[in-house]
Design a protein around this motif. Structure first.
Motif, PDB file in Angstrom:
ATOM      1  N   SER A  83      17.069 -50.821 -31.683  1.00 46.06           N
ATOM      2  CA  SER A  83      16.155 -49.824 -31.107  1.00 46.06           C
ATOM      3  C   SER A  83      14.737 -49.915 -31.647  1.00 46.06           C
ATOM      4  N   ASP A  84      14.512 -50.709 -32.706  1.00 46.21           N
ATOM      5  CA  ASP A  84      13.157 -50.950 -33.172  1.00 46.21           C
ATOM      6  C   ASP A  84      12.574 -52.214 -32.546  1.00 46.21           C
ATOM      7  N   GLU A  85      13.453 -53.017 -31.941  1.00 44.41           N
ATOM      8  CA  GLU A  85      13.033 -54.266 -31.332  1.00 44.41           C
ATOM      9  C   GLU A  85      13.170 -54.183 -29.812  1.00 44.41           C
ATOM     10  N   VAL A  86      12.223 -54.768 -29.131  1.00 40.84           N
ATOM     11  CA  VAL A  86      12.266 -54.810 -27.673  1.00 40.84           C
ATOM     12  C   VAL A  86      13.226 -55.904 -27.227  1.00 40.84           C
ATOM     13  N   GLY A  87      14.016 -55.598 -26.220  1.00 38.12           N
ATOM     14  CA  GLY A  87      14.854 -56.600 -25.573  1.00 38.12           C
ATOM     15  C   GLY A  87      14.227 -56.976 -24.244  1.00 38.12           C
ATOM     16  N   CYS A  88      14.166 -58.263 -23.965  1.00 40.82           N
ATOM     17  CA  CYS A  88      13.488 -58.694 -22.742  1.00 40.82           C
ATOM     18  C   CYS A  88      14.217 -59.883 -22.117  1.00 40.82           C
ATOM     19  N   PHE A  89      14.309 -59.858 -20.800  1.00 41.20           N
ATOM     20  CA  PHE A  89      14.874 -60.968 -20.027  1.00 41.20           C
ATOM     21  C   PHE A  89      13.805 -61.476 -19.072  1.00 41.20           C
ATOM     22  N   VAL A  90      13.630 -62.804 -18.978  1.00 44.54           N
ATOM     23  CA  VAL A  90      12.692 -63.420 -18.046  1.00 44.54           C
ATOM     24  C   VAL A  90      13.435 -64.490 -17.251  1.00 44.54           C
TER      25      VAL A  90
ATOM     26  N   LEU B 103       7.067 -58.124 -13.331  1.00 49.44           N
ATOM     27  CA  LEU B 103       6.768 -59.555 -13.248  1.00 49.44           C
ATOM     28  C   LEU B 103       5.902 -59.969 -14.427  1.00 49.44           C
ATOM     29  N   VAL B 104       6.189 -61.141 -14.947  1.00 49.16           N
ATOM     30  CA  VAL B 104       5.462 -61.641 -16.120  1.00 49.16           C
ATOM     31  C   VAL B 104       5.198 -63.138 -15.947  1.00 49.16           C
ATOM     32  N   PRO B 105       4.255 -63.713 -16.720  1.00 46.51           N
ATOM     33  CA  PRO B 105       4.089 -65.169 -16.713  1.00 46.51           C
ATOM     34  C   PRO B 105       5.258 -65.831 -17.430  1.00 46.51           C
ATOM     35  N   GLN B 106       5.423 -67.111 -17.203  1.00 43.56           N
ATOM     36  CA  GLN B 106       6.554 -67.831 -17.804  1.00 43.56           C
ATOM     37  C   GLN B 106       6.515 -67.799 -19.322  1.00 43.56           C
ATOM     38  N   SER B 107       5.318 -67.755 -19.901  1.00 36.74           N
ATOM     39  CA  SER B 107       5.169 -67.788 -21.358  1.00 36.74           C
ATOM     40  C   SER B 107       5.224 -66.401 -21.997  1.00 36.74           C
ATOM     41  N   HIS B 108       5.670 -65.388 -21.266  1.00 35.11           N
ATOM     42  CA  HIS B 108       5.692 -64.016 -21.782  1.00 35.11           C
ATOM     43  C   HIS B 108       6.504 -63.932 -23.075  1.00 35.11           C
ATOM     44  N   LYS B 109       5.957 -63.238 -24.081  1.00 35.22           N
ATOM     45  CA  LYS B 109       6.641 -63.071 -25.358  1.00 35.22           C
ATOM     46  C   LYS B 109       7.799 -62.081 -25.196  1.00 35.22           C
ATOM     47  N   LEU B 110       8.981 -62.490 -25.646  1.00 36.84           N
ATOM     48  CA  LEU B 110      10.190 -61.697 -25.430  1.00 36.84           C
ATOM     49  C   LEU B 110      10.290 -60.486 -26.352  1.00 36.84           C
TER      50      LEU B 110
ATOM     51  N   TRP C 106       3.196 -54.855 -20.783  1.00 35.02           N
ATOM     52  CA  TRP C 106       2.362 -54.605 -21.946  1.00 35.02           C
ATOM     53  C   TRP C 106       1.320 -55.690 -22.162  1.00 35.02           C
ATOM     54  N   LEU C 107       1.666 -56.926 -21.867  1.00 39.71           N
ATOM     55  CA  LEU C 107       0.773 -58.056 -22.141  1.00 39.71           C
ATOM     56  C   LEU C 107      -0.052 -58.413 -20.911  1.00 39.71           C
ATOM     57  N   PRO C 108      -1.195 -59.087 -21.104  1.00 36.58           N
ATOM     58  CA  PRO C 108      -2.016 -59.494 -19.954  1.00 36.58           C
ATOM     59  C   PRO C 108      -1.223 -60.333 -18.959  1.00 36.58           C
ATOM     60  N   ASN C 109      -1.603 -60.213 -17.698  1.00 33.09           N
ATOM     61  CA  ASN C 109      -0.988 -60.968 -16.596  1.00 33.09           C
ATOM     62  C   ASN C 109       0.456 -60.567 -16.334  1.00 33.09           C
ATOM     63  N   SER C 110       0.840 -59.389 -16.803  1.00 29.76           N
ATOM     64  CA  SER C 110       2.173 -58.861 -16.504  1.00 29.76           C
ATOM     65  C   SER C 110       2.037 -57.446 -15.951  1.00 29.76           C
ATOM     66  N   VAL C 111       3.008 -57.059 -15.129  1.00 28.68           N
ATOM     67  CA  VAL C 111       2.994 -55.727 -14.523  1.00 28.68           C
ATOM     68  C   VAL C 111       4.441 -55.260 -14.395  1.00 28.68           C
ATOM     69  N   ALA C 112       4.676 -53.965 -14.672  1.00 34.11           N
ATOM     70  CA  ALA C 112       6.047 -53.464 -14.639  1.00 34.11           C
ATOM     71  C   ALA C 112       6.076 -51.957 -14.445  1.00 34.11           C
TER      72      ALA C 112
ATOM     73  N   PRO D  73       1.733 -66.677  -6.831  1.00 32.05           N
ATOM     74  CA  PRO D  73       3.171 -66.405  -6.861  1.00 32.05           C
ATOM     75  C   PRO D  73       3.942 -67.250  -7.864  1.00 32.05           C
ATOM     76  N   GLU D  74       3.533 -68.523  -8.027  1.00 35.98           N
ATOM     77  CA  GLU D  74       4.273 -69.395  -8.933  1.00 35.98           C
ATOM     78  C   GLU D  74       4.105 -69.016 -10.397  1.00 35.98           C
ATOM     79  N   ASP D  75       3.224 -68.045 -10.699  1.00 29.67           N
ATOM     80  CA  ASP D  75       3.020 -67.590 -12.068  1.00 29.67           C
ATOM     81  C   ASP D  75       3.698 -66.254 -12.352  1.00 29.67           C
ATOM     82  N   LEU D  76       4.474 -65.739 -11.397  1.00 27.08           N
ATOM     83  CA  LEU D  76       5.090 -64.421 -11.546  1.00 27.08           C
ATOM     84  C   LEU D  76       6.613 -64.568 -11.606  1.00 27.08           C
ATOM     85  N   TYR D  77       7.176 -64.235 -12.762  1.00 24.13           N
ATOM     86  CA  TYR D  77       8.609 -64.378 -12.996  1.00 24.13           C
ATOM     87  C   TYR D  77       9.256 -63.001 -13.134  1.00 24.13           C
ATOM     88  N   PRO D  78      10.383 -62.768 -12.481  1.00 26.03           N
ATOM     89  CA  PRO D  78      11.094 -61.491 -12.637  1.00 26.03           C
ATOM     90  C   PRO D  78      11.459 -61.240 -14.097  1.00 26.03           C
ATOM     91  N   ALA D  79      11.265 -59.998 -14.533  1.00 26.51           N
ATOM     92  CA  ALA D  79      11.543 -59.658 -15.929  1.00 26.51           C
ATOM     93  C   ALA D  79      12.135 -58.253 -16.026  1.00 26.51           C
TER      94      ALA D  79
END
Length: 279
Positions: A48-55, A84-91, A97-103, A164-170
């Motif tokens: 619960s102190d760490e974020v869990g993320c799937f890309v 949606l996030v870029p492929q290099s999104h930090k997990l 939260w990060l640039p080039n991502s939206v949720a 579109p090719e820079d947007l990955y489901p997350a």
């Protein structure tokens, strides 16, 4: 000597094929952290102190422009994010939260667009809700429209400068007990009028036709004409036999529709009578 050269060429070709497959395997590999995955099910697996993320390993595209998440359990805080996030999104960061991502975040109903500060966007989500995210290709100015849905209804959209090719489901999570079912092949279609064939006009340019309903030996169609200038609208309903349908193959459908329109309007006494065209 020629046989030896051919043999080495064949070996080089096989090695090159393996290299290409390895590169593609890495490129299209799903990534996740602090999550347990079982098929399409994702469950938070942290403290619960760490974020869990799937890309997802594959970006959205014209053929695959929408995905959906079903909330099985909101856990302790319901901090589930879909976007949606870029492929290099930090997990170790939530989507949005990060640039080039939206949720869209289910715990507060806010939209996060490249910032840790969200804007009120929709209602909070609870167990059993379905949260969807997709893209629209209508914009021509380098912007992509990202829209979100809840239980099959669109709740809003936002434009972002991306391709579109820079947007990955997350999917993001941040508390114990959170669990979702991911559907990366979900289908999204805007509501349409059933049993209608719609013709749009852009200053007398007919662009497209939609649903056509056939009943027995008669073709029943409803046409809706919309004039861009003046915002005037009128509808015309008619039916034609299969013999009439054969005539469509001998002349353009526009001429055929024009003749039917003139005859019908004369019968109804609407407007001036236009001259009929010969088939």
């Amino acid at each position: 000597m020629d046989d030896i050269n051919l043999h080495y060429r064949f070996l080089n070709w096989r090695r090159r094929i393996r290299e290409i497959r390895d590169v593609r395997a890495v490129r299209y590999r799903d990534r996740w952290r602090n999550m347990f995955r079982d098929g399409d099910m994702l469950r938070y697996h942290g403290d619960s102190d760490e974020v869990g993320c799937f890309v997802s390993g594959r970006p959205l595209s014209k053929k695959r422009r929408y995905f959906e998440v079903t909330v099985n359990d909101t856990g302790v805080r319901g901090m589930i994010a879909v976007g949606l996030v870029p492929q290099s999104h930090k997990l170790d960061h939530q989507p949005g939260w990060l640039p080039n991502s939206v949720a869209f975040h289910a715990d507060d109903g806010k939209l996060y667009n490249g910032s840790t500060v969200g804007q009120q966007f929709g209602a909070k989500c609870c167990r059993g809700d379905k949260i969807g995210c997709g893209i629209s290709f209508d914009s021509d100015d380098g912007q992509i429209t990202v829209f979100f849905t809840k239980n099959g209804e669109e709740i809003g959209s936002v434009e972002i400068p991306a391709s579109p090719e820079d947007l990955y489901p997350a999917v993001g999570m941040h508390s114990l007990g959170e669990e979702v079912v991911l559907d990366l092949n979900a289908d999204w279609r805007a509501e349409e009028d059933d049993g209608q064939m719609i013709v749009d006009s852009h200053e007398e340019d007919w662009s497209r036709l939609h649903d056509v309903k056939v009943t027995g030996t008669r073709l029943v169609a409803a046409l809706q004409f919309r004039a861009e200038k003046g915002q005037k609208q009128w509808k015309l309903g008619f039916s034609v036999t299969t013999a009439d349908c054969l005539g469509i193959a001998q002349r353009s459908w526009i001429q055929w529709f024009y003749r039917k329109t003139v005859v019908r309007r004369e019968q109804m006494g609407e407007g001036a009578r236009a001259p009929r065209t010969r088939g």
